[in-house]
Scaffold this motif. Sequence first.
Motif, PDB file in Angstrom:
ATOM      1  N   VAL A  72     -18.404  -0.476  23.405  1.00  0.00           N
ATOM      2  CA  VAL A  72     -17.196   0.353  23.260  1.00  0.00           C
ATOM      3  C   VAL A  72     -17.471   1.438  22.232  1.00  0.00           C
ATOM      4  O   VAL A  72     -18.074   1.176  21.188  1.00  0.00           O
ATOM      5  CB  VAL A  72     -16.000  -0.508  22.773  1.00  0.00           C
ATOM      6  N   ASN A  73     -17.060   2.647  22.539  1.00  0.00           N
ATOM      7  CA  ASN A  73     -17.213   3.728  21.573  1.00  0.00           C
ATOM      8  C   ASN A  73     -16.066   4.715  21.774  1.00  0.00           C
ATOM      9  O   ASN A  73     -15.246   4.536  22.683  1.00  0.00           O
ATOM     10  CB  ASN A  73     -18.577   4.399  21.725  1.00  0.00           C
ATOM     11  N   SER A 104     -27.549  -0.964  18.861  1.00  0.00           N
ATOM     12  CA  SER A 104     -26.546  -1.495  19.785  1.00  0.00           C
ATOM     13  C   SER A 104     -27.051  -2.840  20.303  1.00  0.00           C
ATOM     14  O   SER A 104     -28.238  -2.965  20.623  1.00  0.00           O
ATOM     15  CB  SER A 104     -26.391  -0.567  20.994  1.00  0.00           C
ATOM     16  N   LEU A 105     -26.140  -3.793  20.434  1.00  0.00           N
ATOM     17  CA  LEU A 105     -26.565  -5.108  20.946  1.00  0.00           C
ATOM     18  C   LEU A 105     -27.117  -4.973  22.369  1.00  0.00           C
ATOM     19  O   LEU A 105     -28.041  -5.690  22.761  1.00  0.00           O
ATOM     20  CB  LEU A 105     -25.385  -6.084  20.917  1.00  0.00           C
ATOM     21  N   ALA A 106     -26.559  -4.020  23.130  1.00  0.00           N
ATOM     22  CA  ALA A 106     -26.997  -3.841  24.523  1.00  0.00           C
ATOM     23  C   ALA A 106     -28.448  -3.353  24.637  1.00  0.00           C
ATOM     24  O   ALA A 106     -29.018  -3.354  25.730  1.00  0.00           O
ATOM     25  CB  ALA A 106     -26.057  -2.875  25.237  1.00  0.00           C
ATOM     26  N   LYS A 157     -25.502  10.723  26.151  1.00  0.00           N
ATOM     27  CA  LYS A 157     -25.347  10.321  24.737  1.00  0.00           C
ATOM     28  C   LYS A 157     -25.867   8.903  24.497  1.00  0.00           C
ATOM     29  O   LYS A 157     -26.560   8.635  23.513  1.00  0.00           O
ATOM     30  CB  LYS A 157     -23.863  10.420  24.357  1.00  0.00           C
ATOM     31  N   LEU A 158     -25.529   7.995  25.412  1.00  0.00           N
ATOM     32  CA  LEU A 158     -25.931   6.599  25.205  1.00  0.00           C
ATOM     33  C   LEU A 158     -27.451   6.455  25.278  1.00  0.00           C
ATOM     34  O   LEU A 158     -28.041   5.599  24.604  1.00  0.00           O
ATOM     35  CB  LEU A 158     -25.230   5.684  26.217  1.00  0.00           C
ATOM     36  N   LYS A 159     -28.104   7.312  26.074  1.00  0.00           N
ATOM     37  CA  LYS A 159     -29.571   7.288  26.125  1.00  0.00           C
ATOM     38  C   LYS A 159     -30.140   7.944  24.858  1.00  0.00           C
ATOM     39  O   LYS A 159     -31.002   7.391  24.179  1.00  0.00           O
ATOM     40  CB  LYS A 159     -30.049   8.043  27.386  1.00  0.00           C
ATOM     41  N   ARG A 160     -29.597   9.109  24.535  1.00  0.00           N
ATOM     42  CA  ARG A 160     -30.110   9.902  23.402  1.00  0.00           C
ATOM     43  C   ARG A 160     -29.947   9.162  22.066  1.00  0.00           C
ATOM     44  O   ARG A 160     -30.877   9.043  21.292  1.00  0.00           O
ATOM     45  CB  ARG A 160     -29.311  11.218  23.348  1.00  0.00           C
TER      46      ARG A 160
END
Length: 405
Positions: free
Chosen positions: A240-241, A226-228, A87-90
Amino acid sequence: MTQATAAMNQLSDRINNMQESATIKMAKMSRELKAQGKDIIDLSLGEPDFDTPQHIKDAAKEAIDKGFTKYTPVPGYPELRKAIVTKLKRDNNLDYTIDEIVVSTGAKQSIANVVMALINPGDEVLLPAPYWVSYAAIAELAEGKCVEIPTGIESNFKVTAEQLEKHITENTKMIIFSSPCNPTGSVYSREELAAIAKVVAKHPNLYVLCDEIYEYINFTGEKHTSLAEFAEVKEQVITVNGFSKGFAMTGWRLGYIGAPKWIASACDKMQGQITSGTCSIAQKAGEAALLTSLQPTFDMVTEFKKRRDLVYGLLTEIPGLKVNLPDGAFYFFFDVSAYFGKSFNGKAMNTPEDLSLFLLAEGNLACVSGEAFGDKNCLRISYATSEAKLTEACKRMKEALAKLA
Ligand code: PMP
Ligand code: GLU
């Protein structure tokens, strides 16, 4: 000495010094009034009114039937953490590995884990204000020193990179903020976050907790940033999610972080002594939420946008209120200071808290005072409820405020 005072003396300073969550307190008050038969419209608690999508519930039922009912690894099942990595990649173009993910009992616990793991007594925690109520309480629990960075309705309640930089000292350890923001609904643009990343990168011992729990509830038409994503700060950011808002899963208690491995390991250790892994069944539901269709989420967002537009129209008709059109989340945070100094039955309104109690008593309407969010002029309402209730709520607010003279 009353029994209550005697009991207070027995409690730790830690708990005596802690503020009760204002959102939860207001929700409790309105539940009690409802139980007494009062017709309260409760816009205090930020919680989607939608039901959890069926395919997510089905995954939970299957988890029970298949025996996923034991302790799980403390940071979550590997399958769920893998789904979070996907999810974080997509959705966010973020590269995390499975050992950089920790699943917790709600994003609230994720935030508590991170703060407990990084903050020493006296460390400064920067809070662009208004901020979500629990950030300050959790930072204080860790004996951090909260430093508020005031913003205003004129700047859409957003802090600039320059303002941030001015507040950074050698004692600053962490910045905590949310985008989309609770309580204001403001969304930081990619450019604004790029400027913030530049400032953060200059201070390698500074960490940023980015709370992205409202990620999907974004009406800007632009992709969430996202800041990251900014490589120069990736090692300083904790993303955080959670599932509460985007999937209408508040009661399932499921949140997570993506963070550098040493921070993730520290959160794992903290959680291992306090709660262990979160509910096994909820984890299986979360996996389904992330890996199957997001259409139910998009449908909820369409509905939230309709409600936002409706409420904006209704609030802007109320004399004296200053109202911004929020870009995300499901809150309005509006300035009520024009009513300060006015009275009802001899009681003067000097703070948003006075006004929120007045609206509850005279308007049967529950909202939350801005003070709990670090703001002295505003009230927050959640518009995560039906259009009929929202229309009635705004009518009640207008009529009650008109009684003040
Ligand atoms: N962060 C923000 C900004 C929130 O509004 C909430 C909602 N309570 C949370 C974190 C915590 O969410 P949960 O613990 O339900 O995952
Ligand atoms: N996030 C919600 C709110 O701000 C839920 C209540 C809470 O957890 O504080 O109202």
